[in-house]
Design a protein around this motif. Structure first.
Motif, PDB file in Angstrom:
ATOM      1  N   VAL A  67       0.837  -1.206   0.000  1.00 25.42           N
ATOM      2  CA  VAL A  67       0.000   0.000   0.000  1.00 25.42           C
ATOM      3  C   VAL A  67       0.872   1.257   0.000  1.00 25.42           C
ATOM      4  N   GLN A  72      -0.172   5.184  -0.816  1.00 25.61           N
ATOM      5  CA  GLN A  72      -1.296   5.295   0.116  1.00 25.61           C
ATOM      6  C   GLN A  72      -0.899   4.702   1.460  1.00 25.61           C
ATOM      7  N   ASP A  74      -2.451   2.260   4.994  1.00 22.42           N
ATOM      8  CA  ASP A  74      -3.527   1.479   5.600  1.00 22.42           C
ATOM      9  C   ASP A  74      -3.275   1.432   7.102  1.00 22.42           C
ATOM     10  N   TYR A 117     -12.036  -0.702   0.697  1.00 20.14           N
ATOM     11  CA  TYR A 117     -11.131   0.444   0.666  1.00 20.14           C
ATOM     12  C   TYR A 117     -10.874   0.868  -0.774  1.00 20.14           C
ATOM     13  N   PHE A 121     -11.899   4.391  -2.279  1.00 21.29           N
ATOM     14  CA  PHE A 121     -10.790   5.282  -2.631  1.00 21.29           C
ATOM     15  C   PHE A 121     -10.831   5.672  -4.105  1.00 21.29           C
ATOM     16  N   SER A 128      -7.092   7.812   1.737  1.00 20.11           N
ATOM     17  CA  SER A 128      -6.913   6.497   2.354  1.00 20.11           C
ATOM     18  C   SER A 128      -6.669   6.608   3.856  1.00 20.11           C
ATOM     19  N   LEU A 131     -10.078   6.938   5.357  1.00 23.55           N
ATOM     20  CA  LEU A 131     -10.824   5.739   4.974  1.00 23.55           C
ATOM     21  C   LEU A 131     -10.428   4.541   5.836  1.00 23.55           C
ATOM     22  N   THR A 132      -9.117   4.332   5.976  1.00 24.86           N
ATOM     23  CA  THR A 132      -8.677   3.156   6.727  1.00 24.86           C
ATOM     24  C   THR A 132      -8.816   3.384   8.230  1.00 24.86           C
ATOM     25  N   TYR A 282      -4.683   0.482  -7.647  1.00 27.21           N
ATOM     26  CA  TYR A 282      -4.955   0.861  -6.260  1.00 27.21           C
ATOM     27  C   TYR A 282      -5.739  -0.234  -5.545  1.00 27.21           C
ATOM     28  N   THR A 283      -6.821  -0.696  -6.197  1.00 30.56           N
ATOM     29  CA  THR A 283      -7.663  -1.691  -5.548  1.00 30.56           C
ATOM     30  C   THR A 283      -6.872  -2.960  -5.257  1.00 30.56           C
ATOM     31  N   PHE A 286      -4.770  -2.472  -2.145  1.00 29.50           N
ATOM     32  CA  PHE A 286      -5.545  -2.508  -0.896  1.00 29.50           C
ATOM     33  C   PHE A 286      -5.996  -3.935  -0.571  1.00 29.50           C
TER      34      PHE A 286
END
Lengths: 392, 268
Positions: A67, A72, A74, A117, A121, A128, A131-132, A282-283, A286
């Motif tokens: 990540v 980003q 987490d 996430y 995102f 992030s 979000l996390t 990105y996905t 995560f």
């Protein structure tokens, strides 16, 4: 005609790209200090324990590295690992699921969190960090809910998960075989590459550095293996962790996915214009991070033969980020490698284990880990600040 | 910049073989608006192989919009785009690339943490089964850079360690990797010092001499006069003159850019 000259920046780059040497140096200093303060620190018994403690944390760190590489963060890996521990414990001891199904369900729960996430995102543009942070609270709540009224569950001692994580060690022949395979594999890859480069008329690395590095690798794998073998040996969980590191390292350096991860972390606009599917990248990062966190949680639950409301709690979320950065992965994205995970987690584990041996409480552990983290981030920031100054 | 007169292949002086083939890229009556702002009005532009066409103008004259149209980033409100004699529409950068129009944007679109080879093949990596074929990519990179006489400290050095001119050279080399016919450069020298500007201009000449058509959007007239075969002036979104770079004087071009009336000159 005109020849583009070497900029002064290249020298500075050489000064900045120290690779893993600062971490190894810090590790050596820590080991010497702790050994001086307590002669048991470098005993085989303690190092076996250190490795067993570090392995689940290392799997979490490996996910955080991914990540961080896409630029980003987490903050919830600890909570996700706790949720996975709860799922595997409930599955095995209450629902009577077969072990593999419980493990699969736990890792899948992590993957779902990571996918959430990634979706929020990339589609909603939520940062992030927040979000996390929200995800941390949600997963914490889920963990408590899954565990139910008792808040604590024991895994059956005879289950394979507990045996594997607690008492299973590689038999000596297998440990040495794996070491031999790694060294032979390294040499083989180098030889094939040499031959292909020669065929392509590219500069070929001289023999000596290659041989020296192979010898160094052999020593760096053989000596610890032998030393751990004088006690209980190399834990299965440690072998699993190092295997994952090798796989992630290969993915990052030698596949298009790995290239896209580093490109997105380095400059997302450029990566997009180069044709990478940025949202998927990105996905995937995560999802991989949360899945690895869940797997680490399962390993930790197996090692403790229990899951409770404290699993993956307290400072785990932050410790693994610290470990990834200490290991050499940049907080700013684009720079780092899978090897930051074992290196960073070894440093964090060393501090923890060394101070425990000195019968000190958690206060100095937090402080020392924090100072080492500050040092690592400073090196990272200084290296980053220098880079754009060269050139234009 | 030696030997320029000998290399000149502009259509105004004429070389029948080149004149006979259709322009590699032609725009007819291109018009584009951003809301109420008319950024381009009825603009025509031809680019042939073996020539450098400079597009000059004030900031906001429409240079970037024109580059956007040619690169496929912007779809114009009206007008024709003709590639190799066939009318077409450029709807995305990838499609424009497929038709042989490669663009180097002002920000270069490089990834600073990746090395030169990785940047050259970004998004179009050569693979060997599921794995990347680093040896093939490095060989191809060496070949391309040698062909353009671009020197970098090492093809395995991160782009962050290169000078601005070297970065521009890497971006241009990457654009040429897909064997385009037309190379569009947006302000390639805007951020460079004197030496690096000279290096990039030399590189542009080399690209032209290799047979590519080059569009050079710039507001630096010194650079333009050093390297261009034709100069096209944009003013407030409209064409305001087209000059043979060898004949036209500095003042003439400045007059066309600023809109000051000029005597009987080369204006259209």
């Amino acid at each position: 005609m005109t020849v583009l000259r070497t900029p002064p920046g290249s020298l500075r780059w050489a000064g900045r790209d120290l690779g893993s040497w600062p971490v190894l140096g810090a590790l050596a200093v820590l080991w010497l200090v702790f050994q001086a303060m307590n002669p048991n620190f470098l005993s085989a018994d303690n190092l076996v324990n250190l490795a067993l403690q570090a392995a689940p944390l290392g799997v979490l760190t490996l996910g955080v590295v991914l990540v961080l590489l896409v630029g980003q963060i987490d903050l919830s890996t600890g909570a996700v690992s706790g949720l996975a521990a709860a799922v595997v414990a409930v599955g095995m001891s209450q629902q009577g699921w077969p072990g593999w199904l419980a493990v699969l369900a736990a890792v899948a729960s992590g993957a779902v969190v990571g996918w959430g996430y990634g979706w929020a995102f990339t589609r909603l543009g939520v940062p992030s960090f927040v979000l996390t942070l929200a995800g941390l609270l949600v997963t914490l709540g889920l963990q408590v809910r899954v565990l139910g009224s008792t808040g604590s569950l024991n895994l059956p001692f005879e289950s394979w998960l507990v045996r594997l994580m607690q008492q299973a060690f590689l038999p000596p022949w297998l440990a040495y075989l794996l070491v031999a395979l790694v060294v032979a594999g390294y040499l083989g890859v180098r030889l094939v590459e040499r031959r292909r480069r020669a065929a392509a008329e590219l500069p070929v690395e001289p023999w000596r550095p290659v041989a020296a590095r192979a010898a160094l690798l052999a020593a760096a794998t053989l000596v610890p293996t032998w030393y751990l073998q004088t006690n209980r040996g190399v834990g299965v969980s440690v072998a699993v962790f190092l295997g994952l590191v090798l796989v992630v390292d290969l993915l990052l350096r030698r596949t298009r996915w790995g290239r896209s991860v580093r490109a997105v972390g380095s400059n997302v606009g450029s990566a997009h214009r180069a044709g990478f599917a940025v949202r998927q990248v990105y996905t995937s990062a995560f999802v991989a991070c949360s899945s690895l966190a869940a797997l680490g949680g399962v390993m930790a639950a197996g090692r403790l033969a229990a899951a409770n409301q404290g699993s993956g709690g307290s400072d785990t979320n932050l410790t693994v980020i610290a470990a990834a950065v200490i290991g050499g992965t940049s907080l700013f994205g684009g720079r780092g490698s899978a090897w930051s995970a074992p290196l960073g987690v070894l440093v964090v584990g060393t501090i923890s284990s060394g101070l425990t041996l000195l019968n000190l409480d958690s206060a100095p552990r937090y402080i020392v880990t924090g100072l080492v983290l500050a040092l690592a981030v400073t090196l990272d920031a200084v290296g980053r600040r220098r880079a754009p100054v060269t050139g234009r | 910049m030696n030997g320029r007169a000998g290399n000149r292949r502009g259509p105004l002086e004429g070389e029948p073989a080149v004149l006979a083939e259709p322009p590699a890229l032609a725009l007819h009556g291109v018009t584009h608006s951003y809301g109420a702002v008319r950024a381009l009005v009825d603009v025509d532009l031809d680019v042939r192989r073996h020539e450098v066409v400079a597009v000059v103008g004030e900031n906001g004259a429409g240079k970037s919009t024109l580059v956007g149209v040619m690169s496929g980033v912007l779809v114009p409100d009206a007008g024709e785009v003709v590639v190799d004699g066939r009318e077409t529409q450029l709807t995305s950068p990838g499609q424009a690339r497929g038709l042989g129009i490669a663009t180097v944007f002002q920000d270069l679109a490089l990834c600073e943490d990746l090395d030169v080879v990785e940047n050259l093949f970004l998004g179009q990596e050569i693979r060997f089964g599921p794995l990347l074929d680093e040896v093939a990519m490095e060989r191809e990179a060496q070949r391309l850079l040698a062909q353009l006489a671009v020197r970098v400290p090492s093809v395995r050095a991160p782009v962050a360690s290169l000078s601005g001119g070297q970065r521009q050279a890497v971006a241009i080399a990457r654009a040429l990797l897909g064997e385009p016919r037309v190379l569009v450069l947006d302000e390639p020298t805007a951020a460079l010092g004197v030496t690096q500007t000279a290096e990039v201009l030399t590189l542009i000449e080399r690209v032209r001499d290799a047979g590519f058509g080059v569009v050079l959007a710039s507001h630096n007239l010194t650079d333009v006069q050093a390297v261009a075969d034709r100069v096209v002036v944009l003013r407030r979104g409209r064409l305001n003159g087209e000059f043979d770079a060898d004949v036209a004087g500095y003042e003439q071009i400045v007059a066309a850019i600023t809109g000051v009336a000029i005597g009987p000159g080369e204006g259209r």
